[in-house]
Design a protein around this motif. Sequence first.
Motif, PDB file in Angstrom:
ATOM      1  N   GLN A 488     -31.922   4.270 -15.752  1.00  0.00           N
ATOM      2  CA  GLN A 488     -30.985   4.810 -16.739  1.00  0.00           C
ATOM      3  C   GLN A 488     -29.577   4.951 -16.142  1.00  0.00           C
ATOM      4  OE1 GLN A 488     -33.002   4.202 -19.567  1.00  0.00           O
ATOM      5  NE2 GLN A 488     -31.611   5.798 -20.304  1.00  0.00           N
ATOM      6  N   ILE A 489     -29.524   5.360 -14.896  1.00  0.00           N
ATOM      7  CA  ILE A 489     -28.236   5.529 -14.228  1.00  0.00           C
ATOM      8  C   ILE A 489     -27.550   4.181 -14.019  1.00  0.00           C
ATOM      9  CG2 ILE A 489     -27.139   6.251 -12.061  1.00  0.00           C
ATOM     10  CD1 ILE A 489     -29.326   8.470 -11.934  1.00  0.00           C
ATOM     11  N   TYR A 490     -28.322   3.188 -13.652  1.00  0.00           N
ATOM     12  CA  TYR A 490     -27.772   1.850 -13.430  1.00  0.00           C
ATOM     13  C   TYR A 490     -27.476   1.115 -14.743  1.00  0.00           C
ATOM     14  CZ  TYR A 490     -28.043   1.102  -8.368  1.00  0.00           C
ATOM     15  OH  TYR A 490     -27.821   1.126  -7.016  1.00  0.00           O
ATOM     16  N   GLY A 491     -28.154   1.484 -15.801  1.00  0.00           N
ATOM     17  CA  GLY A 491     -27.945   0.806 -17.074  1.00  0.00           C
ATOM     18  C   GLY A 491     -28.390  -0.644 -17.023  1.00  0.00           C
ATOM     19  N   GLY A 492     -27.571  -1.541 -17.573  1.00  0.00           N
ATOM     20  CA  GLY A 492     -27.931  -2.952 -17.653  1.00  0.00           C
ATOM     21  C   GLY A 492     -28.164  -3.611 -16.315  1.00  0.00           C
ATOM     22  N   LEU A 493     -27.558  -3.080 -15.240  1.00  0.00           N
ATOM     23  CA  LEU A 493     -27.754  -3.667 -13.915  1.00  0.00           C
ATOM     24  C   LEU A 493     -29.205  -3.554 -13.459  1.00  0.00           C
ATOM     25  CD1 LEU A 493     -24.558  -2.419 -12.041  1.00  0.00           C
ATOM     26  CD2 LEU A 493     -25.011  -4.713 -12.923  1.00  0.00           C
ATOM     27  N   ALA A 494     -29.915  -2.544 -13.945  1.00  0.00           N
ATOM     28  CA  ALA A 494     -31.322  -2.362 -13.577  1.00  0.00           C
ATOM     29  C   ALA A 494     -32.238  -3.220 -14.431  1.00  0.00           C
ATOM     30  CB  ALA A 494     -31.721  -0.896 -13.710  1.00  0.00           C
ATOM     31  N   TYR A 495     -31.667  -3.910 -15.393  1.00  0.00           N
ATOM     32  CA  TYR A 495     -32.450  -4.802 -16.259  1.00  0.00           C
ATOM     33  C   TYR A 495     -32.293  -6.253 -15.807  1.00  0.00           C
ATOM     34  CZ  TYR A 495     -34.486  -6.520 -20.650  1.00  0.00           C
ATOM     35  OH  TYR A 495     -35.285  -7.116 -21.593  1.00  0.00           O
ATOM     36  N   THR A 496     -31.490  -6.450 -14.759  1.00  0.00           N
ATOM     37  CA  THR A 496     -31.171  -7.782 -14.267  1.00  0.00           C
ATOM     38  C   THR A 496     -31.745  -7.977 -12.876  1.00  0.00           C
ATOM     39  OG1 THR A 496     -29.075  -7.614 -15.460  1.00  0.00           O
ATOM     40  CG2 THR A 496     -29.288  -9.419 -13.869  1.00  0.00           C
ATOM     41  N   ARG A 497     -32.445  -9.071 -12.666  1.00  0.00           N
ATOM     42  CA  ARG A 497     -32.964  -9.365 -11.335  1.00  0.00           C
ATOM     43  C   ARG A 497     -31.822  -9.811 -10.436  1.00  0.00           C
ATOM     44  NH1 ARG A 497     -37.693 -12.176 -13.412  1.00  0.00           N
ATOM     45  NH2 ARG A 497     -37.224 -14.036 -12.205  1.00  0.00           N
ATOM     46  N   GLY A 498     -31.704  -9.185  -9.276  1.00  0.00           N
ATOM     47  CA  GLY A 498     -30.632  -9.501  -8.356  1.00  0.00           C
ATOM     48  C   GLY A 498     -29.428  -8.606  -8.589  1.00  0.00           C
ATOM     49  N   GLY A 499     -28.481  -8.657  -7.670  1.00  0.00           N
ATOM     50  CA  GLY A 499     -27.273  -7.865  -7.819  1.00  0.00           C
ATOM     51  C   GLY A 499     -27.458  -6.425  -7.380  1.00  0.00           C
ATOM     52  N   GLN A 500     -26.563  -5.572  -7.851  1.00  0.00           N
ATOM     53  CA  GLN A 500     -26.557  -4.185  -7.404  1.00  0.00           C
ATOM     54  C   GLN A 500     -27.830  -3.431  -7.763  1.00  0.00           C
ATOM     55  OE1 GLN A 500     -22.581  -1.966  -7.444  1.00  0.00           O
ATOM     56  NE2 GLN A 500     -22.364  -3.410  -9.105  1.00  0.00           N
ATOM     57  N   GLY A 501     -28.396  -3.730  -8.912  1.00  0.00           N
ATOM     58  CA  GLY A 501     -29.596  -3.024  -9.347  1.00  0.00           C
ATOM     59  C   GLY A 501     -30.882  -3.689  -8.933  1.00  0.00           C
ATOM     60  N   GLU A 502     -30.801  -4.587  -7.966  1.00  0.00           N
ATOM     61  CA  GLU A 502     -31.953  -5.388  -7.545  1.00  0.00           C
ATOM     62  C   GLU A 502     -33.183  -4.538  -7.222  1.00  0.00           C
ATOM     63  OE1 GLU A 502     -33.256  -6.894  -3.253  1.00  0.00           O
ATOM     64  OE2 GLU A 502     -31.206  -7.433  -3.797  1.00  0.00           O
ATOM     65  N   LYS A 503     -33.013  -3.537  -6.383  1.00  0.00           N
ATOM     66  CA  LYS A 503     -34.159  -2.726  -5.959  1.00  0.00           C
ATOM     67  C   LYS A 503     -34.748  -1.949  -7.135  1.00  0.00           C
ATOM     68  CE  LYS A 503     -32.711  -2.027  -1.161  1.00  0.00           C
ATOM     69  NZ  LYS A 503     -32.320  -1.029  -0.128  1.00  0.00           N
ATOM     70  N   ILE A 504     -33.884  -1.405  -7.970  1.00  0.00           N
ATOM     71  CA  ILE A 504     -34.367  -0.583  -9.084  1.00  0.00           C
ATOM     72  C   ILE A 504     -35.131  -1.431 -10.090  1.00  0.00           C
ATOM     73  CG2 ILE A 504     -33.694   1.052 -10.875  1.00  0.00           C
ATOM     74  CD1 ILE A 504     -33.154   1.906  -7.916  1.00  0.00           C
ATOM     75  N   GLU A 505     -34.615  -2.604 -10.414  1.00  0.00           N
ATOM     76  CA  GLU A 505     -35.312  -3.499 -11.347  1.00  0.00           C
ATOM     77  C   GLU A 505     -36.680  -3.859 -10.815  1.00  0.00           C
ATOM     78  OE1 GLU A 505     -36.996  -7.101 -12.777  1.00  0.00           O
ATOM     79  OE2 GLU A 505     -36.030  -7.002 -10.798  1.00  0.00           O
ATOM     80  N   ARG A 506     -36.722  -4.191  -9.532  1.00  0.00           N
ATOM     81  CA  ARG A 506     -37.989  -4.611  -8.930  1.00  0.00           C
ATOM     82  C   ARG A 506     -38.978  -3.449  -8.874  1.00  0.00           C
ATOM     83  NH1 ARG A 506     -36.080  -7.242  -4.597  1.00  0.00           N
ATOM     84  NH2 ARG A 506     -35.887  -5.325  -3.377  1.00  0.00           N
ATOM     85  N   LEU A 507     -38.503  -2.271  -8.449  1.00  0.00           N
ATOM     86  CA  LEU A 507     -39.399  -1.130  -8.320  1.00  0.00           C
ATOM     87  C   LEU A 507     -39.930  -0.662  -9.664  1.00  0.00           C
ATOM     88  CD1 LEU A 507     -37.573   0.948  -5.555  1.00  0.00           C
ATOM     89  CD2 LEU A 507     -39.632  -0.455  -5.339  1.00  0.00           C
ATOM     90  N   TYR A 508     -39.109  -0.778 -10.709  1.00  0.00           N
ATOM     91  CA  TYR A 508     -39.573  -0.383 -12.040  1.00  0.00           C
ATOM     92  C   TYR A 508     -40.768  -1.233 -12.465  1.00  0.00           C
ATOM     93  CZ  TYR A 508     -39.066   1.692 -16.670  1.00  0.00           C
ATOM     94  OH  TYR A 508     -39.282   2.415 -17.823  1.00  0.00           O
ATOM     95  N   ARG A 509     -40.781  -2.501 -12.052  1.00  0.00           N
ATOM     96  CA  ARG A 509     -41.905  -3.386 -12.366  1.00  0.00           C
ATOM     97  C   ARG A 509     -43.121  -3.095 -11.497  1.00  0.00           C
ATOM     98  NH1 ARG A 509     -41.122  -8.001 -10.526  1.00  0.00           N
ATOM     99  NH2 ARG A 509     -38.926  -8.062  -9.938  1.00  0.00           N
ATOM    100  N   GLU A 510     -42.894  -2.507 -10.329  1.00  0.00           N
ATOM    101  CA  GLU A 510     -43.977  -2.360  -9.359  1.00  0.00           C
ATOM    102  C   GLU A 510     -44.690  -1.011  -9.418  1.00  0.00           C
ATOM    103  OE1 GLU A 510     -42.465  -5.480  -5.951  1.00  0.00           O
ATOM    104  OE2 GLU A 510     -42.019  -3.352  -5.657  1.00  0.00           O
ATOM    105  N   VAL A 511     -44.183  -0.101 -10.216  1.00  0.00           N
ATOM    106  CA  VAL A 511     -44.771   1.244 -10.292  1.00  0.00           C
ATOM    107  C   VAL A 511     -46.258   1.206 -10.594  1.00  0.00           C
ATOM    108  CG1 VAL A 511     -44.822   3.328 -11.701  1.00  0.00           C
ATOM    109  CG2 VAL A 511     -42.652   2.495 -10.820  1.00  0.00           C
ATOM    110  N   ARG A 512     -46.667   0.369 -11.526  1.00  0.00           N
ATOM    111  CA  ARG A 512     -48.076   0.338 -11.925  1.00  0.00           C
ATOM    112  C   ARG A 512     -49.000  -0.044 -10.767  1.00  0.00           C
ATOM    113  NH1 ARG A 512     -46.748   2.816 -15.112  1.00  0.00           N
ATOM    114  NH2 ARG A 512     -48.523   4.008 -14.383  1.00  0.00           N
ATOM    115  N   ALA A 513     -48.475  -0.835  -9.847  1.00  0.00           N
ATOM    116  CA  ALA A 513     -49.292  -1.258  -8.705  1.00  0.00           C
ATOM    117  C   ALA A 513     -49.577  -0.108  -7.755  1.00  0.00           C
ATOM    118  CB  ALA A 513     -48.597  -2.396  -7.951  1.00  0.00           C
TER     119      ALA A 513
END
Length: 542
Positions: A488-513
Motif C-alpha cells: 500500500q505504501i509503495y502503491g503501483g511500484l509494488a504491483y510491478t516486477r522489478g524496480g524500486q518495489g521489486e522486493k515487496i512485489e515478490r514477497l507479496y506473492r511468496e507469503v502463502r509459501a
Amino acid sequence: MKTFTVEQVAEHNSAKDCWIIVDGKVFDVTNFLADHPGGKKVIVKVAGKDATKQFHSFHNDAIMQKVGLPLQVGVIGSAKDNQQEKKQPAAAAASSPTATPAPVTGQLVSSDLSHFGEGVPYGDPTWYQDWNSPYYNESHIKLRKVIREWVDKSIMPYCHEWSEAKQIPKSVYQEAAKLGFLAAVTGAPSSKDTAALMPYPLAAGIKPEEFDIFHEFICVDELSRCGSGGLIWAIQGGLAIGLPPVMHFATPEVKKKVVTGCLSGEKYIALAITEPSAGSDVANLETTAVDQGDHFIVNGEKKWITQGLYADYFTVACRTGGEGMGGVSLMVIERDFPGVSVRAMDCQGMWGSGTSYITFEDVRVPKSHLIGKLNQGFKYIMHNFNHERLGIIMQANRLARVCIEESLKYSTKRKTFGQRLIDHAVIRNKFGHMIRQCEATHAWLENILYQVKTLPAEVQPARLGGPIALLKAQSTQTFEYCAREAAQIYGGLAYTRGGQGEKIERLYREVRAFAIPGGSEEIMLDLGVRQALKQYTTKQKL
C-alpha cells in the motif's frame, strides 16, 4: 579512485560524452545510454549534473551494485583534492583516501558509528543497534558481519535476475558451502559426529564447540535480508529440512555419503513427505515401501517438494506398516535409482527453489537406506518439524522486517500532496502496526531459541512443539500483514516486477509459501492450544 570537481563533471554533458553524479560518485554512462530501460533522453537531461535525487526516485540499491558501480570513474572532491592528486605519484594516488559521499536527502542514516547496518528504524533487530541482549556474544557479532558482507556482495544485486529466470546458479550454493553457511543452517556442528563430516569450517572462524542455535539464526536471518523466498529456499530450503534426519538417524555409511556431499555444495537433498492427498496429515500418507528381503520396493507420489527439481537425494516418508502413524518409515532414495521421476511445478512464488512433483514407480531401495528403525518414521518426522518450523519463523520474521525497512526508506523520499509519505499520519500508523508485530514476534522467537539452546533435547519436542506451532502462525500472519501494508505504501511500484518495489512485489506473492508449508496456520493454532491443554490436563491429574 580518482577525484573530480563538480565543474569537471559538468564538461561531460552530451549524449556522446555523458557523466553523472550519484551519492558523490562519478559515473561515465555514455555507453550505457542505449541500454537504459527508460530511454537515453532521461539520462541525457541530467548529463554533467548531480542525478542523486532522480536515481533514488526510480531505482533500488541493487541496481547501483550491479549496473552502476562498474561504470564508476571516480568520486567528487574539492579542487584542492584534485590538485593534490595530480602531484602524487600514481601508486600513492591510487591508495589515497577519497571524499566521503554526502547522504542522500531524506536517507535514514545512523549517527552512531558503532551501530551495525544502515540504521533504518526497526530495519534490523534491536541488538544490532547497541541494545543489551543476553543471547549474543562476540562470535555472533563476527558471524553477523561475515554473512552480511557475503549477502550484500554476492546475493542482493542478483535476486531479481535469478527470480525472473526461475533458477539460482549452483555456484551460489557451492559458495554458501565453502563459507560454512550450509553446515550452520542444518545444525551440523551441534554434535561431534556430524561436525566431523563437515568439509568446510564455519564462517568467521567459529569452532563447532562454540556453535549454538543463535549462530544458525543469524545465518538464516541475514540471508533473508535479500527479500527473496525463492533464493532462500534454493540455498537451504530442502537442505535444512531434508538433511537433519539423515544426520541424526541414518547409518554411518549413508551419513558419510549424503551429509558430506550435501555440505560440500556438490549434492542437493530434499524432504519428500507431502503428497497430493496428504499434506499436514502425515499419518495418512499413501506412498508405500514393501519389504522384499534385502530391499524395499517403493511406489507413490510426492508433491510441492522444495529443491526436489535438482535434488540428488530424497528423504522420503513411506508406509511400511499398517495404517496411521505407527506404520510410517523414513528412507533415503537416490535420484538415479531406476523408477524415480521428477518434474517442475509452476507456482505462484518461490521461483528458483525447485518446487517439484516426484513419482516413485517400483523403485528398489536398499535396506541400508532406511533412516532409523522400521515404522518409527513418524517420530523422526515430528523431531524434525520443530527445526523446520523454526527455520520458517526465522525467515518470515526477517521478511516482515524487510517490508518495514524497504517501505520506510521509500517513504522518506516519495512525496504526495507536497509532503513526504512518512509525514502523513496515516502512513506512520501503518508503520506502527507493522513494527509492533514484528518486534513482538522477534522477541518470542529469541525466547524459544534460548529454550532450544538450554533445555535437554529429550524434553524439547513435547515442551516446545506447541509454542513453536503458535509462533509459526504468528510470524506468517505478521509477514502477510507487513507485505500488504508495504504494498500500500509503495502503491503501483509494488504491483510491478522489478524496480524500486521489486522486493515487496515478490514477497507479496511468496507469503502463502510460508503460511501453508510446515503446517498451515489453522493447524498450527489448533496444535498449539491442544498441546497446552494436554500438558495442563496431565498436571491436573497429578
